[in-house]
Motif scaffolding. Structure first.
Motif, PDB file in Angstrom:
ATOM      1  N   LEU A  24       0.866  -1.178   0.000  1.00 30.26           N
ATOM      2  CA  LEU A  24       0.000   0.000   0.000  1.00 30.26           C
ATOM      3  C   LEU A  24       0.903   1.227   0.000  1.00 30.26           C
ATOM      4  CD1 LEU A  24      -2.913   1.234   0.337  1.00 30.26           C
ATOM      5  CD2 LEU A  24      -2.482   1.196   2.796  1.00 30.26           C
ATOM      6  N   ARG A  25       0.698   2.114  -0.976  1.00 29.23           N
ATOM      7  CA  ARG A  25       1.536   3.309  -1.069  1.00 29.23           C
ATOM      8  C   ARG A  25       0.705   4.545  -0.783  1.00 29.23           C
ATOM      9  NH1 ARG A  25       3.087   0.278  -5.566  1.00 29.23           N
ATOM     10  NH2 ARG A  25       5.214  -0.549  -5.333  1.00 29.23           N
ATOM     11  N   MET A  26       1.281   5.474   0.009  1.00 24.75           N
ATOM     12  CA  MET A  26       0.605   6.747   0.296  1.00 24.75           C
ATOM     13  C   MET A  26       1.629   7.861   0.162  1.00 24.75           C
ATOM     14  SD  MET A  26      -1.373   5.447   3.760  1.00 24.75           S
ATOM     15  CE  MET A  26      -2.481   6.809   3.846  1.00 24.75           C
ATOM     16  N   HIS A  27       1.283   8.923  -0.552  1.00 26.85           N
ATOM     17  CA  HIS A  27       2.270   9.990  -0.749  1.00 26.85           C
ATOM     18  C   HIS A  27       1.609  11.352  -0.856  1.00 26.85           C
ATOM     19  CE1 HIS A  27       1.032   9.636  -5.006  1.00 26.85           C
ATOM     20  NE2 HIS A  27       0.982   8.353  -4.721  1.00 26.85           N
ATOM     21  N   GLY A  28       2.302  12.366  -0.313  1.00 24.96           N
ATOM     22  CA  GLY A  28       1.827  13.747  -0.419  1.00 24.96           C
ATOM     23  C   GLY A  28       1.360  14.305   0.919  1.00 24.96           C
ATOM     24  N   ASP A  29       0.683  15.439   0.854  1.00 25.13           N
ATOM     25  CA  ASP A  29       0.165  16.099   2.060  1.00 25.13           C
ATOM     26  C   ASP A  29      -1.202  15.539   2.412  1.00 25.13           C
ATOM     27  OD1 ASP A  29       2.306  17.807   2.352  1.00 25.13           O
ATOM     28  OD2 ASP A  29       1.413  19.418   1.158  1.00 25.13           O
ATOM     29  N   SER A  30      -1.508  15.552   3.712  1.00 21.68           N
ATOM     30  CA  SER A  30      -2.827  15.102   4.149  1.00 21.68           C
ATOM     31  C   SER A  30      -3.400  16.060   5.181  1.00 21.68           C
ATOM     32  CB  SER A  30      -2.719  13.686   4.728  1.00 21.68           C
ATOM     33  OG  SER A  30      -4.007  13.244   5.126  1.00 21.68           O
ATOM     34  N   TYR A  31      -4.299  16.929   4.742  1.00 19.48           N
ATOM     35  CA  TYR A  31      -4.972  17.812   5.711  1.00 19.48           C
ATOM     36  C   TYR A  31      -6.425  18.086   5.335  1.00 19.48           C
ATOM     37  CZ  TYR A  31      -3.301  21.494   2.423  1.00 19.48           C
ATOM     38  OH  TYR A  31      -3.019  22.252   1.311  1.00 19.48           O
ATOM     39  N   PRO A  32      -7.160  17.008   4.981  1.00 22.10           N
ATOM     40  CA  PRO A  32      -8.576  17.239   4.681  1.00 22.10           C
ATOM     41  C   PRO A  32      -9.318  17.658   5.956  1.00 22.10           C
ATOM     42  CG  PRO A  32      -8.174  14.890   4.840  1.00 22.10           C
ATOM     43  CD  PRO A  32      -6.835  15.561   4.956  1.00 22.10           C
ATOM     44  N   GLU A  33     -10.419  18.377   5.759  1.00 19.16           N
ATOM     45  CA  GLU A  33     -11.201  18.803   6.915  1.00 19.16           C
ATOM     46  C   GLU A  33     -11.812  17.584   7.607  1.00 19.16           C
ATOM     47  OE1 GLU A  33     -12.984  22.875   6.648  1.00 19.16           O
ATOM     48  OE2 GLU A  33     -14.775  21.637   6.632  1.00 19.16           O
ATOM     49  N   ASN A  34     -12.252  16.631   6.819  1.00 24.54           N
ATOM     50  CA  ASN A  34     -12.810  15.405   7.398  1.00 24.54           C
ATOM     51  C   ASN A  34     -11.917  14.210   7.073  1.00 24.54           C
ATOM     52  OD1 ASN A  34     -14.283  13.286   8.347  1.00 24.54           O
ATOM     53  ND2 ASN A  34     -16.251  14.072   7.605  1.00 24.54           N
ATOM     54  N   SER A  35     -10.910  14.024   7.910  1.00 26.61           N
ATOM     55  CA  SER A  35      -9.920  12.974   7.642  1.00 26.61           C
ATOM     56  C   SER A  35     -10.506  11.581   7.760  1.00 26.61           C
ATOM     57  CB  SER A  35      -8.757  13.094   8.617  1.00 26.61           C
ATOM     58  OG  SER A  35      -8.077  14.293   8.409  1.00 26.61           O
ATOM     59  N   PHE A  36     -11.464  11.399   8.686  1.00 26.55           N
ATOM     60  CA  PHE A  36     -11.993  10.057   8.914  1.00 26.55           C
ATOM     61  C   PHE A  36     -12.732   9.565   7.675  1.00 26.55           C
ATOM     62  CE2 PHE A  36     -12.056  11.903  13.349  1.00 26.55           C
ATOM     63  CZ  PHE A  36     -10.756  11.515  13.569  1.00 26.55           C
ATOM     64  N   GLU A  37     -13.421  10.472   7.028  1.00 29.45           N
ATOM     65  CA  GLU A  37     -14.124  10.131   5.797  1.00 29.45           C
ATOM     66  C   GLU A  37     -13.114   9.741   4.718  1.00 29.45           C
ATOM     67  OE1 GLU A  37     -17.653  12.705   4.794  1.00 29.45           O
ATOM     68  OE2 GLU A  37     -16.394  13.041   3.030  1.00 29.45           O
ATOM     69  N   SER A  54      -3.136 -14.025   3.438  1.00 27.67           N
ATOM     70  CA  SER A  54      -2.238 -14.454   4.512  1.00 27.67           C
ATOM     71  C   SER A  54      -0.802 -13.986   4.256  1.00 27.67           C
ATOM     72  CB  SER A  54      -2.283 -15.980   4.638  1.00 27.67           C
ATOM     73  OG  SER A  54      -1.996 -16.546   3.381  1.00 27.67           O
ATOM     74  N   GLU A  55      -0.585 -13.337   3.090  1.00 28.56           N
ATOM     75  CA  GLU A  55       0.766 -12.872   2.765  1.00 28.56           C
ATOM     76  C   GLU A  55       1.124 -11.627   3.578  1.00 28.56           C
ATOM     77  OE1 GLU A  55      -1.663 -13.408   0.596  1.00 28.56           O
ATOM     78  OE2 GLU A  55      -0.996 -14.717  -1.032  1.00 28.56           O
ATOM     79  N   ALA A  56       2.374 -11.179   3.417  1.00 26.66           N
ATOM     80  CA  ALA A  56       2.859  -9.998   4.134  1.00 26.66           C
ATOM     81  C   ALA A  56       2.170  -8.727   3.609  1.00 26.66           C
ATOM     82  CB  ALA A  56       4.371  -9.882   3.961  1.00 26.66           C
ATOM     83  N   LEU A  57       2.160  -7.705   4.463  1.00 26.25           N
ATOM     84  CA  LEU A  57       1.652  -6.391   4.048  1.00 26.25           C
ATOM     85  C   LEU A  57       2.734  -5.349   4.313  1.00 26.25           C
ATOM     86  CD1 LEU A  57      -0.580  -4.447   3.094  1.00 26.25           C
ATOM     87  CD2 LEU A  57      -1.373  -4.322   5.469  1.00 26.25           C
ATOM     88  N   HIS A  58       3.043  -4.576   3.275  1.00 32.22           N
ATOM     89  CA  HIS A  58       4.075  -3.547   3.401  1.00 32.22           C
ATOM     90  C   HIS A  58       3.479  -2.182   3.043  1.00 32.22           C
ATOM     91  CE1 HIS A  58       7.980  -1.659   3.394  1.00 32.22           C
ATOM     92  NE2 HIS A  58       7.791  -1.226   2.158  1.00 32.22           N
ATOM     93  N   LEU A  59       3.675  -1.207   3.929  1.00 29.17           N
ATOM     94  CA  LEU A  59       3.226   0.164   3.642  1.00 29.17           C
ATOM     95  C   LEU A  59       4.427   0.996   3.220  1.00 29.17           C
ATOM     96  CD1 LEU A  59       0.559  -0.653   4.934  1.00 29.17           C
ATOM     97  CD2 LEU A  59       0.611   1.443   6.288  1.00 29.17           C
ATOM     98  N   GLU A  60       4.328   1.598   2.040  1.00 26.33           N
ATOM     99  CA  GLU A  60       5.410   2.451   1.552  1.00 26.33           C
ATOM    100  C   GLU A  60       4.896   3.889   1.586  1.00 26.33           C
ATOM    101  OE1 GLU A  60       7.572   0.912  -2.008  1.00 26.33           O
ATOM    102  OE2 GLU A  60       7.304   2.992  -2.663  1.00 26.33           O
TER     103      GLU A  60
END
Lengths: 126, 180
Positions: A24-37, A54-60
């Motif tokens: 799972l890849r996540m990149h950039g800024d994160s400042y939404p008003e409703n983050s939970f949504e 059942s395999e491994a999970l890697h967050l990049e």
């Protein structure tokens, strides 16, 4: 399960998942008003992956600025990984940051304090 | 019709080294747009990336807090207005100041919270932040995690300064100032 492919916007990060590779890849800024949504489908994807696979999970991660409600949502994600790790699942995080901005290192480091699974933080010149 | 003396207003802004100011109803997209302008100003000023991020982050937390508060109180456009200033002081610090209308009782509680945070050192603020981060999320609250104010206090290089100016018996104007 469906893969995520969310384009980044000014206030929300780009998200891509690769179920077959367990990434799972996540990149950039994160400042939404409703983050939970915003984070809801991401949390859902991780839940599904951990339940159905059942395999491994890697967050990049190449996240830069996060507002406090994004930090809270991110902590929920790391808590899920920590639980999975406690059950013997292979989970890991790698967080890359621009060495010119040590605030990102501080942010990643503070998350890592509460995690016992492999959590790498590495300077990656942009 | 009397016009506003724009030149004296400009002189006032310049004398107080105000980089950016806003006064009026604030929307989600306006927060982003002003935030963008702020990032550009800071870049043009050659601010350190860490300082620029701290200023931006304090601006975001303060304005999003104002939006969340106005929404939680069911305020209309007029009452949801925010007054925001980013300036430099004589010691070359950045000042981020934001204010909004609040119920008088909420204002008193907020001021007490700000004073409590202002009296803590960085280690106490970090512990308070981590405790708040671990609080169960209020199911009714779709937005804030109650972390914003603590985060602002952590990033400020001097203790936060809060101020409450009464408007009438029920309402007051609350303002908060942080320093980078």
């Amino acid at each position: 399960m469906n893969d995520l492919n969310i384009a980044s916007s000014q206030s929300t990060p780009g998200i891509e998942s690769d179920t077959n590779a367990g990434i799972l890849r996540m990149h950039g800024d994160s400042y939404p008003e409703n983050s939970f949504e915003f984070f809801d489908p991401i949390i859902q994807w991780i839940e599904d992956y951990l339940r159905l696979r059942s395999e491994a999970l890697h967050l990049e991660l190449r996240l830069v600025y996060m507002n406090t409600s994004s930090v809270k949502a991110m902590m929920d994600i790391f808590d899920m990984l920590e639980d999975a790790h406690g059950r013997g699942r292979a989970v890991s995080v790698a967080w890359y940051y621009d060495p010119r901005n040590e605030r990102v290192l501080d942010l990643a480091d503070e998350f890592r304090e509460d995690c016992s699974f492999p959590f790498d933080i590495a300077a990656a010149p942009q | 019709m009397e016009t506003i003396d724009l030149f004296s207003l400009r002189t006032h802004f310049n004398r107080n080294r105000i980089l950016l100011c806003f006064n009026g109803p604030i929307s989600r997209s306006l927060i982003e747009e002003i935030g963008n302008a702020l990032k550009n100003y800071l870049q043009a000023e050659n601010a350190q990336p860490t300082a620029a991020m701290d200023v931006f982050s304090i601006y975001i937390e303060m304005t999003q807090n104002i939006r969340h508060y106005a929404q939680s109180r069911g305020y209309g456009d007029l009452e949801s207005a925010a007054t925001v200033i980013v300036a430099r002081d004589a010691e070359e610090r950045y000042l981020v100041q934001a204010g909004n209308i609040v119920e008088a009782a909420d204002g008193e509680a907020l001021l007490a919270r700000v004073d409590a945070l202002a009296s803590m050192d960085k280690a106490q603020l970090k512990a308070t932040y981590k405790t708040q981060l671990r609080q169960p999320r209020d199911a009714a609250a779709t937005t804030g995690a109650g972390l914003g104010l603590i985060d602002v206090a952590r990033k400020s290089s001097l203790p936060l300064k809060g101020n409450l100016s009464p408007i009438d018996e029920e309402r007051a104007f609350f303002s908060l100032c942080a320093f980078i």
